[in-house]
Design a protein around this motif. Sequence first.
Motif, PDB file in Angstrom:
ATOM      1  N   MET A 160       0.806  -1.221   0.000  1.00 61.49           N
ATOM      2  CA  MET A 160       0.000   0.000   0.000  1.00 61.49           C
ATOM      3  C   MET A 160       0.841   1.274   0.000  1.00 61.49           C
ATOM      4  O   MET A 160       0.689   2.139  -0.872  1.00 61.49           O
ATOM      5  CB  MET A 160      -0.923  -0.018   1.219  1.00 61.49           C
ATOM      6  CG  MET A 160      -1.740   1.240   1.428  1.00 61.49           C
ATOM      7  SD  MET A 160      -2.658   1.131   2.983  1.00 61.49           S
ATOM      8  CE  MET A 160      -1.327   1.372   4.185  1.00 61.49           C
ATOM      9  N   ARG A 161       1.748   1.390   0.952  1.00 64.77           N
ATOM     10  CA  ARG A 161       2.508   2.626   1.098  1.00 64.77           C
ATOM     11  C   ARG A 161       3.418   2.869  -0.104  1.00 64.77           C
ATOM     12  O   ARG A 161       3.589   4.009  -0.545  1.00 64.77           O
ATOM     13  CB  ARG A 161       3.327   2.592   2.392  1.00 64.77           C
ATOM     14  CG  ARG A 161       2.522   2.764   3.682  1.00 64.77           C
ATOM     15  CD  ARG A 161       1.992   4.181   3.853  1.00 64.77           C
ATOM     16  NE  ARG A 161       3.036   5.167   3.682  1.00 64.77           N
ATOM     17  CZ  ARG A 161       3.932   5.502   4.617  1.00 64.77           C
ATOM     18  NH1 ARG A 161       3.900   4.910   5.799  1.00 64.77           N
ATOM     19  NH2 ARG A 161       4.836   6.432   4.385  1.00 64.77           N
ATOM     20  N   GLU A 162       4.016   1.819  -0.638  1.00 66.77           N
ATOM     21  CA  GLU A 162       4.914   2.010  -1.774  1.00 66.77           C
ATOM     22  C   GLU A 162       4.148   2.400  -3.037  1.00 66.77           C
ATOM     23  O   GLU A 162       4.585   3.286  -3.778  1.00 66.77           O
ATOM     24  CB  GLU A 162       5.747   0.757  -2.018  1.00 66.77           C
ATOM     25  CG  GLU A 162       6.771   0.512  -0.941  1.00 66.77           C
ATOM     26  CD  GLU A 162       8.010  -0.199  -1.451  1.00 66.77           C
ATOM     27  OE1 GLU A 162       9.118   0.214  -1.084  1.00 66.77           O
ATOM     28  OE2 GLU A 162       7.862  -1.163  -2.221  1.00 66.77           O
ATOM     29  N   VAL A 163       3.024   1.761  -3.289  1.00 66.64           N
ATOM     30  CA  VAL A 163       2.231   2.095  -4.475  1.00 66.64           C
ATOM     31  C   VAL A 163       1.730   3.539  -4.380  1.00 66.64           C
ATOM     32  O   VAL A 163       1.821   4.307  -5.347  1.00 66.64           O
ATOM     33  CB  VAL A 163       1.068   1.102  -4.643  1.00 66.64           C
ATOM     34  CG1 VAL A 163       0.087   1.595  -5.705  1.00 66.64           C
ATOM     35  CG2 VAL A 163       1.605  -0.276  -5.036  1.00 66.64           C
ATOM     36  N   PHE A 164       1.219   3.930  -3.224  1.00 62.22           N
ATOM     37  CA  PHE A 164       0.779   5.314  -3.060  1.00 62.22           C
ATOM     38  C   PHE A 164       1.968   6.266  -3.102  1.00 62.22           C
ATOM     39  O   PHE A 164       1.841   7.396  -3.575  1.00 62.22           O
ATOM     40  CB  PHE A 164      -0.016   5.481  -1.755  1.00 62.22           C
ATOM     41  CG  PHE A 164      -1.483   5.222  -1.930  1.00 62.22           C
ATOM     42  CD1 PHE A 164      -2.376   6.253  -2.158  1.00 62.22           C
ATOM     43  CD2 PHE A 164      -1.971   3.916  -1.910  1.00 62.22           C
ATOM     44  CE1 PHE A 164      -3.727   6.017  -2.346  1.00 62.22           C
ATOM     45  CE2 PHE A 164      -3.322   3.662  -2.097  1.00 62.22           C
ATOM     46  CZ  PHE A 164      -4.209   4.704  -2.319  1.00 62.22           C
TER      47      PHE A 164
END
Length: 338
Positions: A160-164
């Motif tokens: 989640m955090r990397e994609v965002f």
Amino acid sequence: MKFIFVLFALVLSLFGNEKVLYVYNWSEYMPDSVLKNFTKETGIKVKYSTYDSNEAMYAKVKTIGTSSYDIIVPSTYFVNKMSREKLLVKLDKSKLPNYKNLDTKLLSKPFDPNNDYSIPYLWGSTGISYNADLVKEPIDSWKNLWNPEYKNSVLLNDDMREVFGVALKVLGYSSNSTNPKEIEEAYLKLKELLPNVKMFYSESQKQVYLNEEVKLGMNFNGEGFMANEENEAIKYIYPKEGTLLWIDSLVIPKGAKNIDNAHIFINYLLKPEVSKIISEEIGYPSPNAKTLELLDEKTRNNRTIYPNEDDLLNSEFQIDVGEVLPTYEKYWEKLKTN
């Protein structure tokens, strides 16, 4: 009867005192030779299992309890999250004499200011890998992933955090944004990317590129290095908007049954000669300053593993986003169910 009692006591002494260590780590993230040599040197048997994302690790730990493992390897802000939730044991650095070998630039990060709970294992970046036989345009930006010609050809991490973080970088924001409006903008930007997304995947990404299942996408630098070793057409680059940086750390979960063995294992991994084996085989930069002197020239000069300052312009380490995390989670769920 006395004989049976003595036999029972002997069995307990043999099996009850077995020297063992339960390690829960990322897939393909520690050479078998390191584990075997550790057991040979210490007599401690390693029971090893793996996960493919911080979220999967955290969910399992919360479900089955921390006492099932002695060593876990969370990334960056998950150290802060788990320590804040009292899921980690405070380390006894008197049992870690090799701690002195660590590069001070990779210590005392915001997610664990005094390294009370975590010891850097490996660090690295998340950038772009692409297959030069399948992609003809120059790749230098996260924006390239949005090119319509890559329909159903892009890999995104299942993180989640990397994609965002990618979308936030494209929009000119910090990958650690705590602004709900910016996070919503990132979600909308990622919705535009969905037609190009072939998969969300974080486990053994190199094989996806080697199998030509995708043309380009997100990748961990170590996976990029290993893929390039098998196929020179697979390149790894640092996007000009800035790459995503992380540190994977060794921690001891609260309730661990073999805390002394866990400290012995951490100290063993901090030996320069052991850290050298890990960096050269796995393809990620070592946080061990003494290791750099031992690395072979090919590894030391490979910018996929050891980037220079220009490669890391505008890059950021992940940090805890605190109370805004549910906002990320809400939009991540919407994105994955679109």
